[in-house]
Design a protein around this motif. Sequence first.
Motif, PDB file in Angstrom:
ATOM      1  N   GLY A 268       0.637  -1.116  -0.024  1.00 24.60           N
ATOM      2  CA  GLY A 268       0.042  -0.003  -0.097  1.00 24.60           C
ATOM      3  C   GLY A 268       0.790   1.311   0.143  1.00 24.60           C
ATOM      4  N   SER A 269       2.200   1.084  -0.396  1.00 29.79           N
ATOM      5  CA  SER A 269       2.873   2.559  -0.188  1.00 29.79           C
ATOM      6  C   SER A 269       2.951   2.990  -1.510  1.00 29.79           C
ATOM      7  N   ILE A 270       3.145   4.348  -1.614  1.00 31.94           N
ATOM      8  CA  ILE A 270       3.051   4.963  -3.133  1.00 31.94           C
ATOM      9  C   ILE A 270       4.226   4.921  -3.713  1.00 31.94           C
ATOM     10  N   THR A 271       4.024   4.215  -5.110  1.00 36.26           N
ATOM     11  CA  THR A 271       5.312   4.015  -6.026  1.00 36.26           C
ATOM     12  C   THR A 271       5.289   5.116  -7.364  1.00 36.26           C
ATOM     13  N   LYS A 272       3.983   5.331  -7.500  1.00 37.09           N
ATOM     14  CA  LYS A 272       3.863   6.278  -8.807  1.00 37.09           C
ATOM     15  C   LYS A 272       2.945   7.280  -8.791  1.00 37.09           C
ATOM     16  N   ILE A 273       3.176   8.561  -9.066  1.00 33.84           N
ATOM     17  CA  ILE A 273       2.430   9.549  -8.855  1.00 33.84           C
ATOM     18  C   ILE A 273       2.458  10.354 -10.244  1.00 33.84           C
ATOM     19  N   LYS A 274       1.256  10.401 -10.913  1.00 37.16           N
ATOM     20  CA  LYS A 274       0.972  11.177 -12.363  1.00 37.16           C
ATOM     21  C   LYS A 274       0.208  12.402 -11.944  1.00 37.16           C
ATOM     22  N   CYS A 275       0.051  13.160 -12.516  1.00 38.46           N
ATOM     23  CA  CYS A 275      -0.774  14.436 -12.423  1.00 38.46           C
ATOM     24  C   CYS A 275      -2.214  14.073 -12.807  1.00 38.46           C
ATOM     25  N   PRO A 276      -3.003  14.267 -11.720  1.00 40.35           N
ATOM     26  CA  PRO A 276      -4.608  14.000 -11.935  1.00 40.35           C
ATOM     27  C   PRO A 276      -5.277  14.657 -13.421  1.00 40.35           C
ATOM     28  N   CYS A 277      -5.642  13.809 -14.067  1.00 45.52           N
ATOM     29  CA  CYS A 277      -6.228  14.366 -15.317  1.00 45.52           C
ATOM     30  C   CYS A 277      -6.968  15.522 -15.366  1.00 45.52           C
ATOM     31  N   TYR A 278      -7.741  15.836 -14.268  1.00 43.75           N
ATOM     32  CA  TYR A 278      -8.594  16.907 -14.239  1.00 43.75           C
ATOM     33  C   TYR A 278      -7.696  17.952 -13.975  1.00 43.75           C
ATOM     34  N   LEU A 279      -6.857  18.055 -13.145  1.00 41.55           N
ATOM     35  CA  LEU A 279      -5.812  18.988 -13.080  1.00 41.55           C
ATOM     36  C   LEU A 279      -5.192  19.566 -14.079  1.00 41.55           C
ATOM     37  N   ARG A 280      -4.706  18.367 -15.073  1.00 41.78           N
ATOM     38  CA  ARG A 280      -3.872  18.783 -16.337  1.00 41.78           C
ATOM     39  C   ARG A 280      -4.926  19.569 -17.350  1.00 41.78           C
ATOM     40  N   TYR A 281      -6.415  19.207 -17.223  1.00 46.05           N
ATOM     41  CA  TYR A 281      -7.119  19.712 -18.197  1.00 46.05           C
ATOM     42  C   TYR A 281      -7.723  21.177 -18.047  1.00 46.05           C
ATOM     43  N   GLU A 282      -7.750  21.171 -16.484  1.00 51.08           N
ATOM     44  CA  GLU A 282      -8.374  22.585 -16.055  1.00 51.08           C
ATOM     45  C   GLU A 282      -7.251  23.541 -15.793  1.00 51.08           C
ATOM     46  N   LYS A 283      -6.108  23.005 -15.989  1.00 54.28           N
ATOM     47  CA  LYS A 283      -5.000  24.084 -15.969  1.00 54.28           C
ATOM     48  C   LYS A 283      -5.163  24.911 -14.611  1.00 54.28           C
ATOM     49  N   ALA A 284      -5.145  24.330 -13.539  1.00 57.03           N
ATOM     50  CA  ALA A 284      -5.004  24.997 -12.256  1.00 57.03           C
ATOM     51  C   ALA A 284      -3.564  25.001 -11.953  1.00 57.03           C
ATOM     52  N   PHE A 285      -3.288  26.280 -11.190  1.00 57.87           N
ATOM     53  CA  PHE A 285      -1.907  26.573 -10.767  1.00 57.87           C
ATOM     54  C   PHE A 285      -1.442  26.082  -9.453  1.00 57.87           C
ATOM     55  N   HIS A 286      -0.769  25.471  -9.150  1.00 53.87           N
ATOM     56  CA  HIS A 286      -0.198  25.008  -7.789  1.00 53.87           C
ATOM     57  C   HIS A 286       1.307  25.257  -7.706  1.00 53.87           C
ATOM     58  N   GLN A 287       1.761  25.478  -6.289  1.00 56.30           N
ATOM     59  CA  GLN A 287       3.222  25.170  -6.238  1.00 56.30           C
ATOM     60  C   GLN A 287       3.771  24.018  -5.937  1.00 56.30           C
ATOM     61  N   PHE A 288       4.979  23.687  -6.621  1.00 55.18           N
ATOM     62  CA  PHE A 288       5.210  22.343  -6.546  1.00 55.18           C
ATOM     63  C   PHE A 288       5.558  22.061  -5.152  1.00 55.18           C
ATOM     64  N   SER A 289       5.921  22.649  -4.624  1.00 52.48           N
ATOM     65  CA  SER A 289       6.519  22.691  -3.044  1.00 52.48           C
ATOM     66  C   SER A 289       5.153  22.198  -2.166  1.00 52.48           C
ATOM     67  N   SER A 290       3.979  22.233  -2.459  1.00 50.75           N
ATOM     68  CA  SER A 290       2.740  22.086  -1.651  1.00 50.75           C
ATOM     69  C   SER A 290       2.664  20.634  -1.402  1.00 50.75           C
ATOM     70  N   LEU A 291       3.469  19.870  -2.486  1.00 47.25           N
ATOM     71  CA  LEU A 291       3.440  18.235  -2.364  1.00 47.25           C
ATOM     72  C   LEU A 291       4.864  17.830  -1.606  1.00 47.25           C
ATOM     73  N   LYS A 292       4.865  17.394  -0.383  1.00 46.37           N
ATOM     74  CA  LYS A 292       5.706  17.097   0.305  1.00 46.37           C
ATOM     75  C   LYS A 292       6.375  15.920   0.102  1.00 46.37           C
ATOM     76  N   LEU A 293       7.619  15.990  -0.763  1.00 47.11           N
ATOM     77  CA  LEU A 293       8.135  14.955  -1.590  1.00 47.11           C
ATOM     78  C   LEU A 293       8.776  14.009  -0.457  1.00 47.11           C
ATOM     79  N   SER A 294       9.233  14.466   0.774  1.00 49.79           N
ATOM     80  CA  SER A 294      10.129  13.610   1.394  1.00 49.79           C
ATOM     81  C   SER A 294       9.172  12.564   2.221  1.00 49.79           C
ATOM     82  N   ALA A 295       7.958  12.563   1.965  1.00 48.23           N
ATOM     83  CA  ALA A 295       7.061  11.543   2.442  1.00 48.23           C
ATOM     84  C   ALA A 295       7.154  10.195   1.751  1.00 48.23           C
ATOM     85  N   PHE A 296       7.365  10.382   0.321  1.00 48.31           N
ATOM     86  CA  PHE A 296       7.406   9.068  -0.468  1.00 48.31           C
ATOM     87  C   PHE A 296       8.641   8.423  -0.559  1.00 48.31           C
TER      88      PHE A 296
END
Length: 496
Positions: free
Chosen positions: A73-101
Amino acid sequence: MNPFIFNLHGTEIWSAFLITSNVILRAIASTPLELEMEASAILNSGWWNISDYNYNDISSLCEWNGISCNHIGSITKIKCPCYLRYEKAFHQFSSLKLSAFQNLERLDLWSCGLGGSIPFEIGNLTKLTFLVLSHNFLNGEIPFSIENLGKITTIDLNHNLISGEIPPQLGYLPNLNTLDLSDNNLYGMVPQSLVLLLQNKSEPVNLFLSYNNLKGPIPYGLPPYTLLGNKDVLVPRKKKPIYQQAKILPILICSIASFLILVCVMLIHNATKKKHAKPIATKNGDLFSIWNYDGHIAYEDIIKETEGFDMKYCVGTGAYGCVYKVPLPNGKVVALKKLHGFVAEDPTADESFRSEVDVLSKIKHRHIVKLLGFCMHKRIRFLIYEYMEKGSLFSVLYDDVEAIELEWRKRVNIIKGIAHALSYLHHDCIPPIVHRDISSSNILLNSEWEPNISDFGTARLLKYDCSNRTIVAGTYGYIAPEISDQSCPLKSFVRF
């Protein structure tokens, strides 16, 4: 039973038991703690619409769009959510805490509307093998912590706003075979470590540094095409050999004369042989088809003419593949767009590939690029087009010399040609065709400065007997203002 145990006193046996139990309990508790950290990072990122999912426990995250997990159950792959890609929402990359994965192997966030800089914590993803952050709005420098990614094979950061110098540590990553830093604001000189990376690898390395602000001479051993669009890069001139001893000249002249005579004899022999030889049809099978030329061009013929897709024939590169200039035996020159291996495995890229083949095989117009053939195979996919000598309108406008040559009369003719092509697609085709991404990068120019619309991967056929609705697609700066994301502070611009 081990006699050593009998020699232990009661207190020592109890202490050993407590230590062993503590180690076992820590091993069992570590996994749930890591899963909770991963879940917290996903939920707090704001990238996923939590209301769309029934979040009951940590394991339900593995069923969310763009997330894949291993057997525990540990996350091995993260892709951009499809609706986020098509809606073109703007997010800071740092909002995803990478050290957790800690078990993350693939991070695929192309065209996700990400801003800010690449977090330094990305170096903690020691199991990462695939990193794609292309077509975003990332700025700042490439963090030096990226040198900790010892298992990485692909790094794709093209089409961003990344600045600073190229970290030399990139050239010391042992498993790296694809590095794309094109279309950014990088400056400085090319590190010698990248040249060593090309020379020390037994397999070909895909290296793309085009359209930056790099300067200095091209390092010896680095193909010039990797630095297209860097106007301050100097192409080294070949030094003419100087013969100091006069006695060498007669020997050299005799050698050259003998070689020229041998070449002439061989050319005459081959010309005579071809004249009397019967034409032999090339193999075609079910992998390759072509309609415009007489006869068939086999898959093997393409491989032979490009020397196995040697990069010296490459004239351009993008997010999905490379474009090769291929001279054919009959004297024709064609453009071949070959998909990257990792892109061909993406279902979205497969749909775009089939859509382009389907659309271009049904239309014919003087201002729409002509599809001459294609190859669709599980190991390799490419499209063959009529070759456009001037390249894309985007590259012409951003080249100071060619932009001056493209005077206003030619620009008006380009606008008229594109308008005629769009009118043909919308009103003369049955069913009508909507391109959905008319940008300067998708307008190609031939030797006469005549425009041709290309890249029909996002095109859609409209049916008369039902309503038609499509998701928003296209390039920032070219999408209609009423349907583009008004919250995005950064758009593409056009020098026209």
